[in-house]
Design a protein around this motif. Structure first.
Motif, PDB file in Angstrom:
ATOM      1  N   PRO B  37       4.905 -13.424 -18.748  1.00  0.00           N
ATOM      2  CA  PRO B  37       5.617 -14.594 -19.326  1.00  0.00           C
ATOM      3  C   PRO B  37       7.097 -14.358 -19.659  1.00  0.00           C
ATOM      4  N   PRO B  38       7.855 -15.211 -19.597  1.00  0.00           N
ATOM      5  CA  PRO B  38       9.475 -14.918 -19.837  1.00  0.00           C
ATOM      6  C   PRO B  38       9.410 -14.687 -21.434  1.00  0.00           C
ATOM      7  N   GLY B  39      10.551 -14.340 -21.778  1.00  0.00           N
ATOM      8  CA  GLY B  39      10.776 -14.124 -23.154  1.00  0.00           C
ATOM      9  C   GLY B  39      10.040 -13.239 -23.978  1.00  0.00           C
ATOM     10  N   LEU B  45       3.873  -7.100 -22.351  1.00  0.00           N
ATOM     11  CA  LEU B  45       3.105  -6.779 -20.918  1.00  0.00           C
ATOM     12  C   LEU B  45       4.389  -5.902 -20.078  1.00  0.00           C
ATOM     13  N   ARG B  46       5.604  -6.426 -20.377  1.00  0.00           N
ATOM     14  CA  ARG B  46       6.777  -5.494 -19.486  1.00  0.00           C
ATOM     15  C   ARG B  46       6.680  -4.155 -19.870  1.00  0.00           C
ATOM     16  N   HIS B  47       6.563  -3.910 -21.188  1.00  0.00           N
ATOM     17  CA  HIS B  47       6.545  -2.626 -21.896  1.00  0.00           C
ATOM     18  C   HIS B  47       5.393  -1.637 -21.114  1.00  0.00           C
ATOM     19  N   ASN B  48       4.026  -2.551 -21.186  1.00  0.00           N
ATOM     20  CA  ASN B  48       3.111  -1.708 -20.445  1.00  0.00           C
ATOM     21  C   ASN B  48       3.330  -1.505 -19.010  1.00  0.00           C
ATOM     22  N   CYS B  51       5.758   1.524 -18.796  1.00  0.00           N
ATOM     23  CA  CYS B  51       5.211   2.774 -19.242  1.00  0.00           C
ATOM     24  C   CYS B  51       3.712   3.011 -18.659  1.00  0.00           C
ATOM     25  N   SER B  52       3.495   2.336 -17.884  1.00  0.00           N
ATOM     26  CA  SER B  52       2.058   2.424 -17.428  1.00  0.00           C
ATOM     27  C   SER B  52       0.992   2.639 -18.335  1.00  0.00           C
ATOM     28  N   ILE B  53       0.995   1.782 -19.415  1.00  0.00           N
ATOM     29  CA  ILE B  53      -0.005   1.735 -20.662  1.00  0.00           C
ATOM     30  C   ILE B  53      -1.062   0.844 -20.407  1.00  0.00           C
TER      31      ILE B  53
END
Lengths: 444, 86
Positions: B37-39, B45-48, B51-53
């Protein structure tokens, strides 16, 4: 209810203990080989079933999965044959169906992008089961293999092996304060709030939601449900709520903490104590930085260890207080009656935990990692996952939306979760502040 | 008449099943697509992804790098202790 010596081979609880310990001793004696598990995949769905070594496909797990299915079917069928709860042929045929759905659920859950969302196999297993039962209806032959309680109880005995008591000291006194003071307070608060103020009639649902909110989400919900002999629909409802709120908390808590500029360690302890599942805690903690990721994960781990103790207390409370209230006419149960009613698998659950905490770990010179990598990771942990997955498939296959809707009691379970979680958030923040900022500011 | 009603019911059930199956498949496609989702809503989610979390483990023992995280905390405690002694 089977009583006396006959219960040792006639009751589901004892069979869960026997089967659980066959697996545990099989793992210790290295008789049981490495258990196959469905792998991760991104674009190629077949990759989930491939064995990859050094980026090269070295084989597949189709045959090992087939052997696993046969092994689990035979192991559980022995118990069912003794208990005479189902015809063996019918059970075996049904088990194959349930196992295939469990493989599909794991396969969906192991898609890498789905893992980033924190949507675990429990959700997919429930959804696939619910889809079948609420549309075409679960066929009789498939229902015969859906032995929810047995799968849950065996899974819980195996989970005991993963609960290593000495881990509670990993973060010293501040970790204990956050995880072990807040959790029981929140459970008691939510139980009292749900039964007295919200006047929820379904006490089992109240305690399941309370445990899921304050301990570790799905795993705690399973343990609490089994300990108080709750209905499958209660567990489905609690698990559904906890899975949704876990994702929301994973998304918003780190953003809120960053926005107000809270200390990383305090924020990590706060998230570790409140977000339900460990994976979501690690993801949320990582947003604040490497130190926060470690602290959040360890706080959650310390809280996870509470699950065994909690299951025991709930089981005792239910047989001595709640069941007595429900059967007022029968009078006060004596010690033998309490023993008969006590869910025996809890003993297996605690025994497995004590065996690994106080025998296996010292036998390996206190090396937790060695115990985990040698005995737990490749056998008991993977089989525990399979049993829980089978249980969630079975729950889905046996639940229907009408029953679930009837348990909503005008939205009371949702109110309980929201108010309980809010209380949890406030209390955890307060205690975490005292622990990490006031009493032990130099701990980390 | 009875048989016709029975067949209709069966047909309705199968239609419901396939409708549910389509929804399930759409869910899998949506969550598996890698869309975020934006913003702010998609930040975690983008961090996951970066960093492949894996955010799906239910219990601490299911976290792949739990031993590393535990060791990290031990090291942090040791560092704090040694700093205090100095």
């Amino acid at each position: 209810m089977e009583r006396g010596i006959r219960s040792l081979w006639k009751s589901e609880d004892w069979w869960a203990v026997w089967i659980g310990f066959i697996i545990i001793f099989g793992s210790i004696a290295k008789i049981i080989p490495k258990i196959p598990k469905v792998g991760k995949w991104t674009g190629d769905p077949l990759k989930a079933f491939m064995v990859i070594k050094d980026d090269v496909v070295a084989g597949n797990i189709f045959i090992p999965l087939l052997f696993l299915m046969i092994f689990l079917a035979i192991l559980t069928a022995i118990g069912i044959a003794f208990m005479r709860t189902e015809k063996i042929g019918r059970y075996m045929a049904g088990f194959v169906g349930v196992f295939v759905i469990a493989v599909i659920s794991y396969w969906i859950a192991n898609q890498v992008n789905i893992k980033y969302w924190g949507l675990s196999y429990a959700l997919w297993a429930l959804l696939v089961g619910l889809l079948i039962s609420n549309t075409i209806g679960t066929p009789g032959w498939l229902k015969a293999g859906a032995k929810t309680e047995l799968f849950i109880k065996i899974g819980l005995v195996l989970l005991g092996a993963e609960i290593l008591f000495k881990k509670i000291l990993s973060l010293g006194p501040p970790g204990l304060m956050v995880a072990w003071i807040v959790t029981p307070v929140v459970v008691i608060f939510m139980y009292r709030f749900g039964t007295s103020l919200l006047k929820m009639k379904n006490k089992e649902l109240v305690i399941i939601i309370a445990c899921a909110t304050s301990v570790c989400g799905v795993s705690a919900a399973i343990a609490a449900a089994a300990a108080c002999c709750a209905k499958k629909e209660d567990l489905t409802l609690a698990v559904g709520m906890t899975l949704i709120f876990t994702v929301l908390m994973m998304f918003f808590m780190p953003l809120g903490i960053k926005f107000i500029g809270m200390n990383d360690v305090l924020g990590a302890a706060w998230m570790g104590g409140t977000i339900d599942s460990t994976g979501a805690v690690v993801a949320a903690g990582s947003m604040l930085g490497p130190t926060a990721e470690k602290v959040a994960a360890v706080v959650k781990m310390i809280q996870n260890v509470l699950i065994g103790l909690l299951a025991f207390v709930i089981a005792v409370y239910w047989v001595t207080v709640v069941n007595r209230e429900q059967c007022e006419t029968e009078g006060r149960p004596n010690a033998m009656e309490i023993w008969y009613r006590f869910p025996k698998f809890v003993i297996g659950f605690l025994a497995a935990s004590l065996l690994f905490s106080f025998v296996m770990v010292p036998a390996m010179q206190g090396n937790f990692n060695l115990v985990e990598s040698t005995y737990i990771n490749s056998v008991t942990k993977v089989l525990r996952g399979w049993f829980f997955c089978l249980a969630f498939v079975a729950i889905g296959l046996e639940s229907n939306f009408k029953d679930l809707a009837s348990r909503m009691e005008g939205g009371k379970p949702l109110s309980l979760y929201v108010i309980g979680q809010s209380f949890n958030l406030v209390l955890t923040l307060f205690i975490a502040f005292l622990a990490f900022m006031v009493f032990f500011p130099d701990a980390i | 008449m009875k048989l016709e009603r029975k067949n209709n019911n069966l047909l309705k059930r199968w239609i419901r099943f396939f409708a549910g199956l389509i929804i399930l498949v759409l869910m899998v496609v949506f969550f598996g697509s890698g869309y975020t989702p934006p913003g702010a809503f998609g930040e975690v989610l983008r961090h996951n992804q970066t960093c492949s979390i894996d955010a799906s483990p239910l219990f601490y023992s299911e976290v792949e790098n739990m031993a590393v995280l535990e060791e990290g905390v031990r090291e942090l405690i040791e560092i704090k202790k040694s700093l205090k002694e100095q």
